[in-house]
Design a protein around this motif. Structure first.
Motif, PDB file in Angstrom:
ATOM      1  N   LEU A  30       0.946  -1.087  -0.452  1.00 20.86           N
ATOM      2  CA  LEU A  30      -0.141  -0.060  -0.117  1.00 20.86           C
ATOM      3  C   LEU A  30       0.755   1.308  -0.315  1.00 20.86           C
ATOM      4  O   LEU A  30       1.718   1.201  -0.022  1.00 20.86           O
ATOM      5  CB  LEU A  30      -1.171   0.525   1.047  1.00 20.86           C
ATOM      6  CG  LEU A  30      -2.067  -1.119   1.031  1.00 20.86           C
ATOM      7  CD1 LEU A  30      -2.646  -1.125   2.499  1.00 20.86           C
ATOM      8  CD2 LEU A  30      -3.531  -1.481   0.018  1.00 20.86           C
ATOM      9  N   PRO A  31       0.316   2.459  -0.185  1.00 20.88           N
ATOM     10  CA  PRO A  31       1.164   3.877   0.238  1.00 20.88           C
ATOM     11  C   PRO A  31       1.623   4.067   0.853  1.00 20.88           C
ATOM     12  O   PRO A  31       0.957   3.570   1.838  1.00 20.88           O
ATOM     13  CB  PRO A  31       0.695   4.347  -1.720  1.00 20.88           C
ATOM     14  CG  PRO A  31      -1.125   3.756  -0.806  1.00 20.88           C
ATOM     15  CD  PRO A  31      -1.305   2.086  -1.185  1.00 20.88           C
ATOM     16  N   GLU A  32       2.096   5.098   1.012  1.00 17.84           N
ATOM     17  CA  GLU A  32       2.288   6.223   1.935  1.00 17.84           C
ATOM     18  C   GLU A  32       1.580   6.942   2.469  1.00 17.84           C
ATOM     19  O   GLU A  32       0.321   7.022   2.037  1.00 17.84           O
ATOM     20  CB  GLU A  32       3.836   6.682   1.907  1.00 17.84           C
ATOM     21  CG  GLU A  32       4.934   5.696   2.361  1.00 17.84           C
ATOM     22  CD  GLU A  32       6.298   6.488   1.958  1.00 17.84           C
ATOM     23  OE1 GLU A  32       5.950   8.271   1.828  1.00 17.84           O
ATOM     24  OE2 GLU A  32       7.298   6.219   1.806  1.00 17.84           O
ATOM     25  N   GLY A  33       0.621   6.670   3.848  1.00 22.05           N
ATOM     26  CA  GLY A  33       0.016   7.761   4.250  1.00 22.05           C
ATOM     27  C   GLY A  33      -0.054   7.346   6.180  1.00 22.05           C
ATOM     28  O   GLY A  33       0.886   6.683   6.381  1.00 22.05           O
ATOM     29  N   GLU A  34      -0.223   8.156   6.848  1.00 20.99           N
ATOM     30  CA  GLU A  34      -0.418   7.973   7.441  1.00 20.99           C
ATOM     31  C   GLU A  34      -1.673   7.483   8.802  1.00 20.99           C
ATOM     32  O   GLU A  34      -1.911   6.786   9.511  1.00 20.99           O
ATOM     33  CB  GLU A  34      -0.703   9.997   8.263  1.00 20.99           C
ATOM     34  CG  GLU A  34       0.463  11.091   8.202  1.00 20.99           C
ATOM     35  CD  GLU A  34       0.743  11.197   7.035  1.00 20.99           C
ATOM     36  OE1 GLU A  34       1.255  12.026   6.899  1.00 20.99           O
ATOM     37  OE2 GLU A  34      -0.695  10.984   6.083  1.00 20.99           O
ATOM     38  N   ILE A  35      -2.442   7.414   7.796  1.00 17.04           N
ATOM     39  CA  ILE A  35      -3.810   6.261   8.524  1.00 17.04           C
ATOM     40  C   ILE A  35      -4.027   4.783   7.677  1.00 17.04           C
ATOM     41  O   ILE A  35      -4.397   5.005   6.635  1.00 17.04           O
ATOM     42  CB  ILE A  35      -4.982   7.185   8.329  1.00 17.04           C
ATOM     43  CG1 ILE A  35      -4.980   8.572   8.601  1.00 17.04           C
ATOM     44  CG2 ILE A  35      -5.927   6.497   9.045  1.00 17.04           C
ATOM     45  CD1 ILE A  35      -4.912   8.456  10.497  1.00 17.04           C
ATOM     46  N   LEU A  36      -3.890   3.862   8.088  1.00 19.13           N
ATOM     47  CA  LEU A  36      -4.413   2.698   7.689  1.00 19.13           C
ATOM     48  C   LEU A  36      -5.794   1.598   8.172  1.00 19.13           C
ATOM     49  O   LEU A  36      -5.879   1.817   9.547  1.00 19.13           O
ATOM     50  CB  LEU A  36      -3.001   1.470   8.757  1.00 19.13           C
ATOM     51  CG  LEU A  36      -3.471  -0.088   7.987  1.00 19.13           C
ATOM     52  CD1 LEU A  36      -3.216  -0.076   6.033  1.00 19.13           C
ATOM     53  CD2 LEU A  36      -2.186  -0.923   8.875  1.00 19.13           C
ATOM     54  N   ILE A  37      -6.609   2.195   7.681  1.00 20.29           N
ATOM     55  CA  ILE A  37      -8.027   1.379   7.183  1.00 20.29           C
ATOM     56  C   ILE A  37      -8.193   0.274   6.698  1.00 20.29           C
ATOM     57  O   ILE A  37      -7.426  -0.462   6.246  1.00 20.29           O
ATOM     58  CB  ILE A  37      -9.003   2.353   6.273  1.00 20.29           C
ATOM     59  CG1 ILE A  37      -8.451   4.065   7.504  1.00 20.29           C
ATOM     60  CG2 ILE A  37      -9.901   2.093   7.060  1.00 20.29           C
ATOM     61  CD1 ILE A  37      -8.774   5.061   6.390  1.00 20.29           C
ATOM     62  N   LYS A  38      -9.140  -0.555   8.055  1.00 17.76           N
ATOM     63  CA  LYS A  38      -9.869  -1.878   7.758  1.00 17.76           C
ATOM     64  C   LYS A  38     -11.039  -1.412   6.880  1.00 17.76           C
ATOM     65  O   LYS A  38     -11.618  -1.148   7.626  1.00 17.76           O
ATOM     66  CB  LYS A  38      -9.135  -2.501   8.610  1.00 17.76           C
ATOM     67  CG  LYS A  38     -10.114  -4.011   7.992  1.00 17.76           C
ATOM     68  CD  LYS A  38     -10.025  -5.472   9.293  1.00 17.76           C
ATOM     69  CE  LYS A  38     -10.298  -6.681   9.028  1.00 17.76           C
ATOM     70  NZ  LYS A  38     -11.851  -6.762   8.356  1.00 17.76           N
ATOM     71  N   VAL A  39     -10.532  -1.487   5.918  1.00 17.09           N
ATOM     72  CA  VAL A  39     -12.141  -1.615   4.849  1.00 17.09           C
ATOM     73  C   VAL A  39     -13.053  -2.408   5.584  1.00 17.09           C
ATOM     74  O   VAL A  39     -13.623  -4.228   5.063  1.00 17.09           O
ATOM     75  CB  VAL A  39     -12.524  -1.384   3.786  1.00 17.09           C
ATOM     76  CG1 VAL A  39     -12.810  -1.269   2.642  1.00 17.09           C
ATOM     77  CG2 VAL A  39     -10.700  -0.621   3.638  1.00 17.09           C
ATOM     78  N   GLN A  40     -14.370  -2.065   6.223  1.00 13.42           N
ATOM     79  CA  GLN A  40     -15.995  -2.856   6.611  1.00 13.42           C
ATOM     80  C   GLN A  40     -16.706  -2.902   4.994  1.00 13.42           C
ATOM     81  O   GLN A  40     -16.700  -4.004   4.346  1.00 13.42           O
ATOM     82  CB  GLN A  40     -16.570  -2.410   7.151  1.00 13.42           C
ATOM     83  CG  GLN A  40     -15.675  -2.748   8.631  1.00 13.42           C
ATOM     84  CD  GLN A  40     -16.318  -1.694  10.216  1.00 13.42           C
ATOM     85  OE1 GLN A  40     -16.377   0.228   9.979  1.00 13.42           O
ATOM     86  NE2 GLN A  40     -16.920  -2.414  10.673  1.00 13.42           N
TER      87      GLN A  40
END
Length: 332
Positions: A30-40
């Motif tokens: 995944l690309p860089e970013g401050e927030i990692l989210i588990k998608v519901q």
């Protein structure tokens, strides 16, 4: 070992053909970013269908995972604004275009793209609205802030069976407006009237662009079609009528006369839901969770799994879908 997850993956071959399959990706990809989210939940939009078929105006980097909408839970945060466990929404910006999108079970994005899901909306309901609902909310808010009220007269919604159109019909009806829905699908009349449309008209009646002005009719317009449909709507507006435009389903341009603007004071307002400020989109999402939340949302939504996404996207390109399609990413 990096966590792996399922995603819809679009690949480009050497002969510039595009193929799609459900495959495994890893969080490290995944690309860089401050927030990692588990998608519901995610949802399907016309832009996703374009991305999935390699439209260069939408996506240029392959392999790629589409999905301009995502609702889920923060897994990792490098931002003071969000913490692990926060329930959040990400829509538009570059998500699902050239940044891996919501049709993967994880996304990683900049903190500036993320907003906390407002109370009053479940993750599924948020994706039932998605970018389409955000756009509809912005358009209706623009009508209201420019003086369009139910007492002023009927409001026209074009492309009424699509995501933006169907949600706009539902919200306007809830707010007490007399809604005329325009569609090219004769079989959709019952569907649109269940959403609250007072009248359903054939879109062909809006294609006459032969005169500089027509009889005054619409107090307001929600247009996602453009082309002659938009031109006709402008020419048919009442004095001080307001037209909001957000799409190009029918064309990328339109031709009209100056007369509706200088003789009737008609206003044309462009609506952008991709790069609009976080303050503006937060207000719109709060409205969708309260005043704009409609009882008909469930009837607008078809829930599918990720395995069904490809066929649904291809059907969308052919104009064979209506309402909103929500993808349950946890049961995929």
């Amino acid at each position: 070992m990096s966590t792996s997850f399922k995603a819809l993956i679009v690949e480009k071959s050497e002969d510039k053909q595009f193929s799609r399959h459900i495959g495994e990706r890893t969080i490290d990809e995944l690309p860089e970013g401050e927030i990692l989210i588990k998608v519901q939940y995610s949802s399907l939009n016309y832009k996703d269908a374009l991305s999935a078929t390699g439209n260069p105006g939408v996506s240029r980097i392959f392999p790629h995972t589409p999905g301009i909408d995502a609702a889920g839970t923060v897994v990792e945060s490098q931002s003071d604004a969000f913490k692990k466990g926060d329930e959040v929404i990400v829509t538009s910006y570059d998500l699902g275009m050239n940044t891996a999108g919501g049709l993967g079970q994880y996304i990683r994005v900049p903190q500036q793209w993320v907003l906390k899901r407002p109370q009053g909306l479940t993750a599924k309901e948020a994706m039932g609205f998605g970018t389409a609902g955000l756009t509809a909310a912005l358009m209706i808010s623009a009508l209201q802030s420019n003086g369009v009220t139910p007492e002023k007269g009927p409001v026209l919604v074009t492309g009424a069976t699509g995501g933006v159109g169907s949600i706009a019909v539902s919200i306007l009806s809830k707010l007490g407006f007399n809604v005329t829905a325009a569609t090219g699908k004769a079989s959709a009349e019952d569907f649109l009237k269940r959403l609250g449309a007072s009248e359903v008209i054939n879109r062909e009646t809006l294609l006459d662009n032969s005169r500089p002005m027509f009889k005054e009719h619409w107090a307001g317009v929600v247009d996602v079609v453009a082309g002659d449909t938009l031109a006709n709507a402008i020419k048919s507006c009442q004095y001080n009528g307001v037209v909001t435009a957000s799409g190009l389903v029918g064309a990328v341009d339109f031709t009209t006369s100056i007369f509706p603007f200088i003789l009737r004071g008609v206003r044309l307002i462009g609506i952008d839901s991709v790069e609009c400020s976080m303050d503006v989109r937060t207000q719109a999402w709060q409205a969708l969770a309260s005043d704009y939340k409609v009882e008909t949302l469930e009837s607008l939504v078809t829930e599918i799994t990720l395995d069904q996404a490809e066929s649904s996207l291809l059907a969308m390109l052919k104009g064979q879908s209506h309402g909103r399609i929500v993808v349950n990413m946890e049961n995929s």
